[in-house]
Design a protein around this motif. Structure first.
Motif, PDB file in Angstrom:
ATOM      1  N   SER A   1       0.828  -1.204   0.000  1.00 32.86           N
ATOM      2  CA  SER A   1       0.000   0.000   0.000  1.00 32.86           C
ATOM      3  C   SER A   1       0.864   1.257   0.000  1.00 32.86           C
ATOM      4  CB  SER A   1      -0.924  -0.026   1.214  1.00 32.86           C
ATOM      5  OG  SER A   1      -1.742   1.100   1.224  1.00 32.86           O
ATOM      6  N   ARG A   2       1.934   1.252   0.804  1.00 35.05           N
ATOM      7  CA  ARG A   2       2.854   2.386   0.866  1.00 35.05           C
ATOM      8  C   ARG A   2       3.537   2.591  -0.489  1.00 35.05           C
ATOM      9  NH1 ARG A   2       6.658   0.502   3.953  1.00 35.05           N
ATOM     10  NH2 ARG A   2       5.241   0.308   5.705  1.00 35.05           N
ATOM     11  N   LEU A   3       3.935   1.504  -1.130  1.00 32.29           N
ATOM     12  CA  LEU A   3       4.600   1.570  -2.437  1.00 32.29           C
ATOM     13  C   LEU A   3       3.694   2.223  -3.478  1.00 32.29           C
ATOM     14  CD1 LEU A   3       7.360  -0.043  -2.546  1.00 32.29           C
ATOM     15  CD2 LEU A   3       6.235  -1.394  -4.280  1.00 32.29           C
ATOM     16  N   VAL A   4       2.432   1.835  -3.495  1.00 33.06           N
ATOM     17  CA  VAL A   4       1.480   2.381  -4.469  1.00 33.06           C
ATOM     18  C   VAL A   4       1.226   3.855  -4.185  1.00 33.06           C
ATOM     19  CG1 VAL A   4      -0.915   2.237  -5.256  1.00 33.06           C
ATOM     20  CG2 VAL A   4       0.426   0.160  -4.977  1.00 33.06           C
ATOM     21  N   ARG A   5       1.082   4.210  -2.904  1.00 35.03           N
ATOM     22  CA  ARG A   5       0.816   5.586  -2.525  1.00 35.03           C
ATOM     23  C   ARG A   5       1.995   6.483  -2.886  1.00 35.03           C
ATOM     24  NH1 ARG A   5      -0.403   4.677   2.404  1.00 35.03           N
ATOM     25  NH2 ARG A   5       1.630   5.113   3.279  1.00 35.03           N
ATOM     26  N   VAL A   6       3.235   6.051  -2.623  1.00 35.45           N
ATOM     27  CA  VAL A   6       4.434   6.841  -2.934  1.00 35.45           C
ATOM     28  C   VAL A   6       4.573   7.026  -4.449  1.00 35.45           C
ATOM     29  CG1 VAL A   6       6.960   6.783  -2.877  1.00 35.45           C
ATOM     30  CG2 VAL A   6       5.665   6.261  -0.821  1.00 35.45           C
ATOM     31  N   ALA A   7       4.158   6.043  -5.219  1.00 29.40           N
ATOM     32  CA  ALA A   7       4.244   6.137  -6.680  1.00 29.40           C
ATOM     33  C   ALA A   7       3.183   7.072  -7.257  1.00 29.40           C
ATOM     34  CB  ALA A   7       4.104   4.749  -7.312  1.00 29.40           C
ATOM     35  N   GLY A   8       2.228   7.513  -6.418  1.00 32.17           N
ATOM     36  CA  GLY A   8       1.193   8.430  -6.886  1.00 32.17           C
ATOM     37  C   GLY A   8       0.084   7.733  -7.649  1.00 32.17           C
ATOM     38  N   LEU A   9      -0.105   6.453  -7.401  1.00 30.17           N
ATOM     39  CA  LEU A   9      -1.137   5.684  -8.096  1.00 30.17           C
ATOM     40  C   LEU A   9      -2.225   5.267  -7.120  1.00 30.17           C
ATOM     41  CD1 LEU A   9       1.182   3.289 -10.142  1.00 30.17           C
ATOM     42  CD2 LEU A   9      -0.073   5.245 -11.030  1.00 30.17           C
ATOM     43  N   SER A  10      -3.342   4.862  -7.679  1.00 26.33           N
ATOM     44  CA  SER A  10      -4.386   4.241  -6.861  1.00 26.33           C
ATOM     45  C   SER A  10      -4.381   2.752  -7.199  1.00 26.33           C
ATOM     46  CB  SER A  10      -5.748   4.858  -7.168  1.00 26.33           C
ATOM     47  OG  SER A  10      -6.159   4.508  -8.471  1.00 26.33           O
ATOM     48  N   TRP A  11      -5.066   1.953  -6.381  1.00 29.53           N
ATOM     49  CA  TRP A  11      -5.106   0.513  -6.661  1.00 29.53           C
ATOM     50  C   TRP A  11      -5.850   0.232  -7.963  1.00 29.53           C
ATOM     51  CZ3 TRP A  11      -2.032  -3.039  -5.002  1.00 29.53           C
ATOM     52  CH2 TRP A  11      -1.393  -2.888  -3.782  1.00 29.53           C
ATOM     53  N   ASP A  12      -6.846   1.073  -8.284  1.00 36.60           N
ATOM     54  CA  ASP A  12      -7.563   0.904  -9.561  1.00 36.60           C
ATOM     55  C   ASP A  12      -6.601   1.046 -10.742  1.00 36.60           C
ATOM     56  OD1 ASP A  12      -9.967   0.533  -8.281  1.00 36.60           O
ATOM     57  OD2 ASP A  12     -10.581   2.634  -8.440  1.00 36.60           O
ATOM     58  N   GLU A  13      -5.728   2.039 -10.665  1.00 39.38           N
ATOM     59  CA  GLU A  13      -4.770   2.254 -11.756  1.00 39.38           C
ATOM     60  C   GLU A  13      -3.774   1.102 -11.847  1.00 39.38           C
ATOM     61  OE1 GLU A  13      -4.533   7.089 -11.918  1.00 39.38           O
ATOM     62  OE2 GLU A  13      -3.548   6.055 -10.256  1.00 39.38           O
ATOM     63  N   VAL A  14      -3.368   0.583 -10.702  1.00 39.09           N
ATOM     64  CA  VAL A  14      -2.430  -0.546 -10.701  1.00 39.09           C
ATOM     65  C   VAL A  14      -3.071  -1.761 -11.368  1.00 39.09           C
ATOM     66  CG1 VAL A  14      -1.203  -2.190  -9.216  1.00 39.09           C
ATOM     67  CG2 VAL A  14      -1.153   0.248  -8.682  1.00 39.09           C
ATOM     68  N   ILE A  15      -4.345  -2.010 -11.028  1.00 42.69           N
ATOM     69  CA  ILE A  15      -5.036  -3.176 -11.587  1.00 42.69           C
ATOM     70  C   ILE A  15      -5.265  -2.997 -13.082  1.00 42.69           C
ATOM     71  CG2 ILE A  15      -7.251  -4.405 -11.570  1.00 42.69           C
ATOM     72  CD1 ILE A  15      -7.268  -3.875  -8.501  1.00 42.69           C
ATOM     73  N   LEU A  16      -5.652  -1.775 -13.500  1.00 42.43           N
ATOM     74  CA  LEU A  16      -5.903  -1.539 -14.923  1.00 42.43           C
ATOM     75  C   LEU A  16      -4.624  -1.607 -15.761  1.00 42.43           C
ATOM     76  CD1 LEU A  16      -8.566   1.299 -14.821  1.00 42.43           C
ATOM     77  CD2 LEU A  16      -8.895  -1.089 -15.460  1.00 42.43           C
ATOM     78  N   GLN A  17      -3.473  -1.269 -15.157  1.00 40.26           N
ATOM     79  CA  GLN A  17      -2.229  -1.287 -15.899  1.00 40.26           C
ATOM     80  C   GLN A  17      -1.577  -2.666 -15.906  1.00 40.26           C
ATOM     81  OE1 GLN A  17       0.335   1.789 -14.440  1.00 40.26           O
ATOM     82  NE2 GLN A  17      -1.087   3.425 -14.981  1.00 40.26           N
ATOM     83  N   ALA A  18      -2.100  -3.574 -15.119  1.00 45.53           N
ATOM     84  CA  ALA A  18      -1.526  -4.924 -15.080  1.00 45.53           C
ATOM     85  C   ALA A  18      -1.769  -5.612 -16.418  1.00 45.53           C
ATOM     86  CB  ALA A  18      -2.170  -5.726 -13.950  1.00 45.53           C
ATOM     87  N   PRO A  19      -0.827  -6.424 -16.873  1.00 44.96           N
ATOM     88  CA  PRO A  19      -1.032  -7.120 -18.142  1.00 44.96           C
ATOM     89  C   PRO A  19      -2.224  -8.064 -18.049  1.00 44.96           C
ATOM     90  CG  PRO A  19       0.943  -7.928 -17.036  1.00 44.96           C
ATOM     91  CD  PRO A  19       0.448  -6.755 -16.249  1.00 44.96           C
TER      92      PRO A  19
END
Length: 196
Positions: free
Chosen positions: A39-57
């Motif tokens: 969670s900290r990694l995603v927050r520091v990168a300036g992303l939301s979990w939705d963006e992480v999931i959508l960008q996943a292959p």
């Protein structure tokens, strides 16, 4: 995956799959620590979990759904491009036809005498407008002598399209209204405003 991060953030996000794999551990403390670190990694990168999931292959069924969406979008784009190309080819063909129809020099025998001028008491004969498309403005413009060559070509192209499709684009409607005002088929009120 980093949206507005540096090389360090991109490198940190590369650790995300390893942290998520640790969520399957039997040790609750390890799972909690991995979840907080992810969670900290995603927050520091300036992303939301939705963006992480959508960008996943995409894998499995999701890749097929995405492929279907891409195919539908490409098909729509190609149909629109073919329709526009056909429209412009028709317009070019009409321009070529108009350019090839240059008036021939009349011979003295072919020159017909002018009809006698009508008297002021006698109204001029009404011109008969042939219905060519079923659209009153298009038919009126086709019968109107007030259009110049380029305007007539545009109206003929619109008429040709209307005969085939029975539909007009907004741009075509605007052109027809403009030509109708110029030819006197549509009354022009200028900048008059109606009081409420």
């Amino acid at each position: 995956m980093a949206r507005h991060g540096s090389q360090d953030q991109a490198g940190d996000l590369a650790r995300l799959p390893k942290l998520l794999a640790r969520l399957e551990s039997d040790q609750d403390a390890e799972v909690l620590a991995a979840a907080r670190a992810a969670s900290r990694l995603v927050r520091v990168a300036g992303l939301s979990w939705d963006e992480v999931i959508l960008q996943a292959p995409a894998k499995g069924w999701r890749s097929l759904i995405d492929l279907g969406r891409q195919l539908a979008a490409e098909t729509r784009r190609r149909v629109a491009a073919e329709r526009a190309a056909h429209h412009w080819q028709t317009l070019a063909r009409l321009r070529e036809d108009a350019a090839s129809r240059k008036p021939a020099e009349p011979t003295p025998e072919a020159v017909a005498p002018l009809p006698p001028a009508h008297s002021p008491a006698e109204p001029p004969a009404a011109t008969v407008v042939e219905v060519e498309t079923g659209h009153p403005l298009i038919d009126g413009l086709l019968a109107s002598p007030a259009l110049d060559a380029t305007q007539r070509i545009r109206v003929e192209a619109i008429a040709s399209w209307y005969r085939r499709s029975g539909d007009l684009l907004d741009v075509e409607c605007q052109d027809l209204e403009h030509f109708g005002r110029m030819a006197g088929l549509i009354p022009s009120f200028g900048d008059q405003r109606v009081a409420a």
